[in-house]
Design an enzyme around this catalytic site. Sequence first.
Site, PDB file in Angstrom:
ATOM      1  N   VAL A  90       0.838  -1.630  -0.220  1.00  0.00           N
ATOM      2  CA  VAL A  90      -0.022   0.211  -0.210  1.00  0.00           C
ATOM      3  C   VAL A  90       0.871   1.043  -0.225  1.00  0.00           C
ATOM      4  O   VAL A  90       1.968   0.885   1.092  1.00  0.00           O
ATOM      5  CB  VAL A  90      -1.064  -0.072   1.172  1.00  0.00           C
ATOM      6  CG1 VAL A  90      -1.569   1.537   1.217  1.00  0.00           C
ATOM      7  CG2 VAL A  90      -1.736  -1.515   1.105  1.00  0.00           C
ATOM      8  N   LYS A  91       0.928   2.380  -1.203  1.00  0.00           N
ATOM      9  CA  LYS A  91       1.730   3.293  -1.135  1.00  0.00           C
ATOM     10  C   LYS A  91       1.000   4.511  -0.769  1.00  0.00           C
ATOM     11  O   LYS A  91      -0.225   4.793  -0.842  1.00  0.00           O
ATOM     12  CB  LYS A  91       1.208   3.610  -3.096  1.00  0.00           C
ATOM     13  CG  LYS A  91       3.033   4.385  -2.757  1.00  0.00           C
ATOM     14  CD  LYS A  91       3.371   3.968  -4.793  1.00  0.00           C
ATOM     15  CE  LYS A  91       4.378   4.579  -4.799  1.00  0.00           C
ATOM     16  NZ  LYS A  91       4.466   4.853  -6.503  1.00  0.00           N
ATOM     17  N   VAL A  92       1.673   5.337   1.044  1.00  0.00           N
ATOM     18  CA  VAL A  92       0.642   6.092   1.624  1.00  0.00           C
ATOM     19  C   VAL A  92       2.066   7.429   1.463  1.00  0.00           C
ATOM     20  O   VAL A  92       3.515   7.346   1.283  1.00  0.00           O
ATOM     21  CB  VAL A  92       0.631   6.057   2.681  1.00  0.00           C
ATOM     22  CG1 VAL A  92      -0.380   4.699   2.775  1.00  0.00           C
ATOM     23  CG2 VAL A  92       1.780   5.212   3.612  1.00  0.00           C
TER      24      VAL A  92
END
Length: 222
Positions: free
Chosen positions: A83-85
């Site tokens: 997951v890219k944040v």
Amino acid sequence: MKFFVDTADLNEIKDLASTGLLDGVTTNPSLVAQSGAKSFIGLIEDICKVVKGPVSAEVAATDYATMLKEGQRLAKIAKNVAVKVPLTPDGLKVCKVLSDGGTMVNVTLCFSAAQAILAAKAGATFISPFVGRLDDIGQDGMLLIRDIVEIYKQYPAFKTEVLVASVRHPVHLIESAKMGAHVATIPPKVIRQLYSHPLTDKGLATFVADWKKTGQTILDAA
Ligand code: E4P
């Protein structure tokens, strides 16, 4: 050094995966928009079937509660989703919760060593410093990679991998490798440039021409 491809183009990903040199994929909202994909979730599902290594899928919201829900949804797609944040206070809170729960997290839009320290403390699997965008504003992106690699080495408890992003040309990759960066995410065009050298082309043309003069074939040999 691991090679990720920086694209959301499924055909490009399939083609590059067939080289056997691809370790993962990174996407971002701009790349997804460029791909024209109608279903983001469906696209990430498809990519995860082609590439077994980490596939970064970025949240769209910017507030903690929605980002967390989006991250949890994206993490359900496949075990290899990272997951890219974004590197914001809320993004790092989401990073901590997801990584504590065993989800891979890629913290993106990193432009300083201080930000990279925060991401490591938040348990990021990957930190993505954008070298090309720093070069664009007259700063040396490679100096940031050198600083982060050096800082992370001082603290064996930091497990975060340095994922060099916004790579624009092969020199970014070579310099990152010399500094010991763990991963580079590379646009397809730059991956193809890595193969090229004019002396390789010239040398091969000579070998092919000279081989013809022998009148032999290897496969028909007794
Ligand atoms: C990283 O994950 C980003 O998708 C990417 O490297 C951004 O690169 P750009 O500066 O070429 O858009």
